[in-house]
Write a protein that holds these residues in place. Structure first.
Motif, short mmCIF file in Angstrom:
data_model
loop_
_atom_site.label_atom_id
_atom_site.label_comp_id
_atom_site.label_asym_id
_atom_site.label_seq_id
_atom_site.Cartn_x
_atom_site.Cartn_y
_atom_site.Cartn_z
N LEU A 74 0.83 -1.21 0.00
CA LEU A 74 0.00 0.00 0.00
C LEU A 74 0.86 1.26 0.00
O LEU A 74 0.56 2.23 -0.72
N LEU A 75 1.92 1.27 0.80
CA LEU A 75 2.82 2.42 0.82
C LEU A 75 3.47 2.63 -0.54
O LEU A 75 3.59 3.77 -1.02
N PHE A 76 3.87 1.53 -1.18
CA PHE A 76 4.50 1.60 -2.50
C PHE A 76 3.54 2.17 -3.55
O PHE A 76 3.89 3.09 -4.30
N VAL A 77 2.33 1.65 -3.55
CA VAL A 77 1.32 2.13 -4.52
C VAL A 77 0.99 3.59 -4.28
O VAL A 77 0.91 4.40 -5.23
N LEU A 78 0.81 3.97 -3.02
CA LEU A 78 0.50 5.36 -2.70
C LEU A 78 1.65 6.29 -3.07
O LEU A 78 1.43 7.41 -3.54
N ALA A 79 2.89 5.82 -2.87
CA ALA A 79 4.06 6.63 -3.23
C ALA A 79 4.09 6.88 -4.74
O ALA A 79 4.31 8.02 -5.19
N LEU A 80 3.88 5.83 -5.53
CA LEU A 80 3.89 5.98 -6.99
C LEU A 80 2.73 6.85 -7.45
O LEU A 80 2.91 7.75 -8.29
N LEU A 81 1.54 6.60 -6.90
CA LEU A 81 0.36 7.35 -7.32
C LEU A 81 0.45 8.82 -6.91
O LEU A 81 0.23 9.73 -7.73
N GLY A 82 0.79 9.06 -5.66
CA GLY A 82 0.85 10.43 -5.15
C GLY A 82 1.89 11.27 -5.86
O GLY A 82 1.62 12.42 -6.25
N ASN A 83 3.08 10.73 -6.05
CA ASN A 83 4.14 11.48 -6.72
C ASN A 83 3.85 11.68 -8.20
O ASN A 83 4.21 12.71 -8.78
N SER A 84 3.18 10.70 -8.81
CA SER A 84 2.77 10.87 -10.21
C SER A 84 1.77 12.02 -10.35
O SER A 84 1.85 12.81 -11.30
N VAL A 85 0.84 12.11 -9.42
CA VAL A 85 -0.14 13.19 -9.43
C VAL A 85 0.55 14.55 -9.30
O VAL A 85 0.20 15.51 -10.01
N ILE A 86 1.53 14.63 -8.41
CA ILE A 86 2.29 15.88 -8.22
C ILE A 86 2.99 16.28 -9.52
O ILE A 86 2.90 17.44 -9.97
N ILE A 87 3.67 15.34 -10.15
CA ILE A 87 4.42 15.63 -11.38
C ILE A 87 3.48 16.06 -12.50
O ILE A 87 3.73 17.05 -13.19
N ILE A 88 2.39 15.31 -12.70
CA ILE A 88 1.44 15.62 -13.77
C ILE A 88 0.77 16.97 -13.53
O ILE A 88 0.59 17.77 -14.46
#
Length: 300
Positions: free
Chosen positions: A22-36
């Motif tokens: 869950l931490l891994f998925v949230l890290a990828l998702l959250g940081n992707s949202v920031i970048i986009i």
């Protein structure tokens, strides 16, 4: 020299892999949202958000260098790790950690310029300067960590092959060597201390200057707004350095600390900051929050 190590996961139950996932998925998702979000919103094309983009990319790389192997251990009993790959993982993990620290320094400098000398903000922090600062942090991290795997490679390993960690951590690998590891230990602790002392010193200096400038302002509302722009960065500093400091101290002076505590702290040190950082900036930064909300309203 042995060809492979075993990564120990015996102190964990299989269900521990669920929060790691869950931490891994949230890290990828959250940081992707920031970048986009920063890429799509022209008003966010500023030095502060360029540094945030770099931090998001670095956090994704840091999480990706550790979480997949952890999940392999917890869920698939994939404990065996080729020695060369172990050294490569160790190199990238510590490089990304030092890079993260350098980005926090750059972001502190950005806040210092924005608050203390705002009229020169656009002339000091130009896009080429921001890129050069990012490259300087990356170069420093790459060259500071490079001697670590090279020094380990010269050590003999005869009997012990099990690392009491869910990933290849520098001191965990060094402790297994069947030789004098004084040079390795000395270099490792000198790198850790120099990075933390230098970077925290620069961050503290920036914030002392910021507080001095803020308290000279006459308006309470202006002071609150100025300090509000630093809130997300301060939260990120605490999230990044606190677990790192605890992990560092338990390795060096925590002789009686159970191995399971070492493993938990070391895992949190690498997975929590990449997960929490985008949440902090998403909540504390109005421009990002509004842009994400607008995106979801359009999708509904």
């Amino acid at each position: 020299m042995i060809s492979s190590f075993n990564l120990s996961g015996a102190t964990f139950h299989r269900w521990i892999g669920i929060p790691v996932f869950l931490l891994f998925v949230l890290a990828l998702l959250g940081n992707s949202v920031i970048i986009i979000t920063i890429k799509l919103e022209p008003s966010l094309h500023q030095p502060m958000y360029f540094f945030l983009c770099m931090l998001a990319v670095n956090d994704m790389a840091l999480a990706s260098s550790t979480a997949p192997k952890m999940l392999g251990i917890f869920w698939l009993d994939a404990h065996r790790f080729d020695f060369s790959i172990c050294l490569a993982q160790m190199y990238f993990i510590h490089t990304f950690c030092i890079m993260e620290s350098a980005l926090l320094v750059a972001m502190a400098f950005d806040r210092y310029v924005a608050i203390c000398i705002p009229l020169r903000y656009t002339t000091i922090l130009t896009t080429p300067v921001v890129i050069k600062m990012g490259l300087a942090g990356m170069t420093r991290a790459a060259f500071m960590v490079l001697p670590c795997p090279l020094l380990i490679k010269r050590l003999p390993y005869y009997t012990k092959y099990v690392i009491n960690h869910a990933y290849c951590e520098h001191m965990a690998v060094v402790k297994l060597a069947s030789a004098n590891t004084l040079i390795n230990r000395a270099y490792g602790i000198s790198v850790a201390l120099s990075v933390m002392v230098l970077d925290l010193g620069l961050i503290a200096t920036s914030y002392i200057k910021i507080l001095q400038a803020v308290f000279r302002l006459s308006s309470q509302n202006t002071r609150s707004k100025a300090l509000g722009t630093c809130a997300a960065h301060v939260c990120t500093i605490l999230v990044s350095y606190t677990p790192a400091l605890f992990s560092f101290l338990t390795h060096r002076i925590g002789k009686k600390v159970p191995p399971s505590i070492h493993i938990i702290l070391a895992s949190l040190y690498l997975l929590v900051p990449p997960t929490v950082n985008p949440l902090v900036y998403g909540v504390k930064t109005k421009q990002i929050r509004d842009r994400v909300r607008l995106f979801y309203l359009k999708r509904m």
